[in-house]
Scaffold this motif. Structure first.
Motif, PDB file in Angstrom:
ATOM      1  N   UNK A  73       0.856  -1.191   0.000  1.00  0.00           N
ATOM      2  CA  UNK A  73       0.000   0.000   0.000  1.00  0.00           C
ATOM      3  C   UNK A  73       0.891   1.241   0.000  1.00  0.00           C
ATOM      4  N   UNK A  74       1.072   1.851  -1.170  1.00  0.00           N
ATOM      5  CA  UNK A  74       2.000   2.983  -1.275  1.00  0.00           C
ATOM      6  C   UNK A  74       1.622   4.207  -0.448  1.00  0.00           C
ATOM      7  N   UNK A  75       0.315   4.385  -0.145  1.00  0.00           N
ATOM      8  CA  UNK A  75      -0.094   5.499   0.717  1.00  0.00           C
ATOM      9  C   UNK A  75      -1.096   4.980   1.750  1.00  0.00           C
ATOM     10  N   UNK A  76      -1.244   5.744   2.823  1.00  0.00           N
ATOM     11  CA  UNK A  76      -2.164   5.324   3.880  1.00  0.00           C
ATOM     12  C   UNK A  76      -3.613   5.519   3.432  1.00  0.00           C
ATOM     13  N   UNK A  77      -4.508   4.833   4.091  1.00  0.00           N
ATOM     14  CA  UNK A  77      -5.938   4.990   3.800  1.00  0.00           C
ATOM     15  C   UNK A  77      -6.387   6.415   4.068  1.00  0.00           C
ATOM     16  N   UNK A  78      -5.889   7.015   5.143  1.00  0.00           N
ATOM     17  CA  UNK A  78      -6.264   8.395   5.456  1.00  0.00           C
ATOM     18  C   UNK A  78      -5.836   9.342   4.346  1.00  0.00           C
ATOM     19  N   UNK A  79      -4.615   9.174   3.848  1.00  0.00           N
ATOM     20  CA  UNK A  79      -4.122  10.024   2.767  1.00  0.00           C
ATOM     21  C   UNK A  79      -4.925   9.779   1.495  1.00  0.00           C
ATOM     22  N   UNK A  80      -5.236   8.514   1.213  1.00  0.00           N
ATOM     23  CA  UNK A  80      -6.030   8.185   0.021  1.00  0.00           C
ATOM     24  C   UNK A  80      -7.419   8.825   0.108  1.00  0.00           C
ATOM     25  N   UNK A  81      -8.038   8.757   1.260  1.00  0.00           N
ATOM     26  CA  UNK A  81      -9.362   9.357   1.441  1.00  0.00           C
ATOM     27  C   UNK A  81      -9.298  10.869   1.246  1.00  0.00           C
ATOM     28  N   UNK A  82      -8.275  11.505   1.798  1.00  0.00           N
ATOM     29  CA  UNK A  82      -8.115  12.952   1.654  1.00  0.00           C
ATOM     30  C   UNK A  82      -7.955  13.336   0.179  1.00  0.00           C
ATOM     31  N   UNK A  83      -7.076  12.637  -0.523  1.00  0.00           N
ATOM     32  CA  UNK A  83      -6.835  12.940  -1.939  1.00  0.00           C
ATOM     33  C   UNK A  83      -8.065  12.659  -2.803  1.00  0.00           C
ATOM     34  N   UNK A  84      -8.706  11.527  -2.551  1.00  0.00           N
ATOM     35  CA  UNK A  84      -9.896  11.170  -3.330  1.00  0.00           C
ATOM     36  C   UNK A  84     -11.050  12.130  -3.062  1.00  0.00           C
ATOM     37  N   UNK A  85     -11.198  12.568  -1.823  1.00  0.00           N
ATOM     38  CA  UNK A  85     -12.264  13.518  -1.497  1.00  0.00           C
ATOM     39  C   UNK A  85     -12.040  14.836  -2.223  1.00  0.00           C
ATOM     40  N   UNK A  86     -10.795  15.283  -2.255  1.00  0.00           N
ATOM     41  CA  UNK A  86     -10.484  16.526  -2.967  1.00  0.00           C
ATOM     42  C   UNK A  86     -10.741  16.365  -4.466  1.00  0.00           C
ATOM     43  N   UNK A  87     -10.367  15.215  -5.019  1.00  0.00           N
ATOM     44  CA  UNK A  87     -10.607  14.965  -6.443  1.00  0.00           C
ATOM     45  C   UNK A  87     -12.101  14.878  -6.715  1.00  0.00           C
ATOM     46  N   UNK A  88     -12.862  14.263  -5.829  1.00  0.00           N
ATOM     47  CA  UNK A  88     -14.307  14.168  -5.990  1.00  0.00           C
ATOM     48  C   UNK A  88     -14.940  15.558  -6.020  1.00  0.00           C
ATOM     49  N   UNK A  89     -14.491  16.438  -5.143  1.00  0.00           N
ATOM     50  CA  UNK A  89     -14.988  17.818  -5.153  1.00  0.00           C
ATOM     51  C   UNK A  89     -14.684  18.496  -6.486  1.00  0.00           C
ATOM     52  N   UNK A  90     -13.495  18.258  -6.984  1.00  0.00           N
ATOM     53  CA  UNK A  90     -13.083  18.845  -8.268  1.00  0.00           C
ATOM     54  C   UNK A  90     -13.939  18.314  -9.414  1.00  0.00           C
ATOM     55  N   UNK A  91     -14.191  17.022  -9.417  1.00  0.00           N
ATOM     56  CA  UNK A  91     -15.020  16.411 -10.458  1.00  0.00           C
ATOM     57  C   UNK A  91     -16.456  16.940 -10.364  1.00  0.00           C
ATOM     58  N   UNK A  92     -16.976  17.067  -9.149  1.00  0.00           N
ATOM     59  CA  UNK A  92     -18.332  17.594  -8.976  1.00  0.00           C
ATOM     60  C   UNK A  92     -18.428  19.021  -9.518  1.00  0.00           C
ATOM     61  N   UNK A  93     -17.398  19.823  -9.284  1.00  0.00           N
ATOM     62  CA  UNK A  93     -17.393  21.196  -9.805  1.00  0.00           C
ATOM     63  C   UNK A  93     -17.356  21.199 -11.329  1.00  0.00           C
ATOM     64  N   UNK A  94     -16.572  20.300 -11.904  1.00  0.00           N
ATOM     65  CA  UNK A  94     -16.515  20.195 -13.371  1.00  0.00           C
ATOM     66  C   UNK A  94     -17.863  19.775 -13.952  1.00  0.00           C
ATOM     67  N   UNK A  95     -18.513  18.841 -13.275  1.00  0.00           N
ATOM     68  CA  UNK A  95     -19.830  18.380 -13.740  1.00  0.00           C
ATOM     69  C   UNK A  95     -20.831  19.524 -13.673  1.00  0.00           C
ATOM     70  N   UNK A  96     -20.826  20.267 -12.576  1.00  0.00           N
ATOM     71  CA  UNK A  96     -21.752  21.397 -12.434  1.00  0.00           C
ATOM     72  C   UNK A  96     -21.496  22.439 -13.516  1.00  0.00           C
ATOM     73  N   UNK A  97     -20.231  22.706 -13.792  1.00  0.00           N
ATOM     74  CA  UNK A  97     -19.880  23.662 -14.841  1.00  0.00           C
ATOM     75  C   UNK A  97     -20.352  23.163 -16.201  1.00  0.00           C
ATOM     76  N   UNK A  98     -20.153  21.885 -16.471  1.00  0.00           N
ATOM     77  CA  UNK A  98     -20.572  21.312 -17.751  1.00  0.00           C
ATOM     78  C   UNK A  98     -22.095  21.325 -17.883  1.00  0.00           C
ATOM     79  N   UNK A  99     -22.798  21.035 -16.800  1.00  0.00           N
ATOM     80  CA  UNK A  99     -24.258  21.068 -16.845  1.00  0.00           C
ATOM     81  C   UNK A  99     -24.763  22.482 -17.120  1.00  0.00           C
ATOM     82  N   UNK A 100     -24.142  23.476 -16.517  1.00  0.00           N
ATOM     83  CA  UNK A 100     -24.515  24.864 -16.781  1.00  0.00           C
ATOM     84  C   UNK A 100     -24.261  25.235 -18.233  1.00  0.00           C
TER      85      UNK A 100
END
Length: 120
Positions: A73-100
């Motif tokens: 496991x190259x990174x900890x679960x906590x670090x993975x969750x933090x990074x994935x959560x930030x990426x999820x927020x970014x993807x959600x913003x992109x989706x909202x922008x695309x929908x607009x």
């Protein structure tokens, strides 16, 4: 391990491994007395991590900024969750922008069709 063995085990090409080395994504391999690169077996998990992260939309710059460790496991679960959560927020913003943008395009099409009807 030799580059071909690492590449096969990780499911990547040897050129990709060399590219990652040149870009500083992975540490350069040690060289044996014969001049061949000698990679640690832990690199397999790191390469798989890099490939998975890229598949999820992380850039190489983002991946390079993550401190990876050896082992399965190259990174900890906590670090993975933090990074994935930030990426999820970014993807959600992109989706909202695309929908607009989609709504604005649909409205413009409807307006142009209406003008065309009025002109006919």
């Amino acid at each position: 391990m030799k580059i071909g063995d690492i590449a096969r085990a990780a499911g990547v090409t040897t050129s990709r491994i060399r590219f990652y080395e040149r870009r500083g994504i992975i540490a350069p391999a040690a060289r044996g007395a014969n001049g061949y690169r000698d990679y640690p077996a832990d690199l397999i998990a790191i390469l798989r991590f890099i490939e998975q992260a890229q598949g999820l939309g992380f850039s190489l710059k983002e991946i390079a900024s993550v401190e990876v460790a050896g082992g399965a496991h190259p990174i900890s679960c906590d670090e993975a969750i933090r990074l994935l959560s930030r990426k999820l927020d970014s993807v959600a913003a992109l989706i909202a922008e695309a929908e607009g943008r989609k709504r604005r395009i649909e409205a413009l099409i409807a307006e142009l069709r209406e003008r065309r009807q009025d002109a006919a």
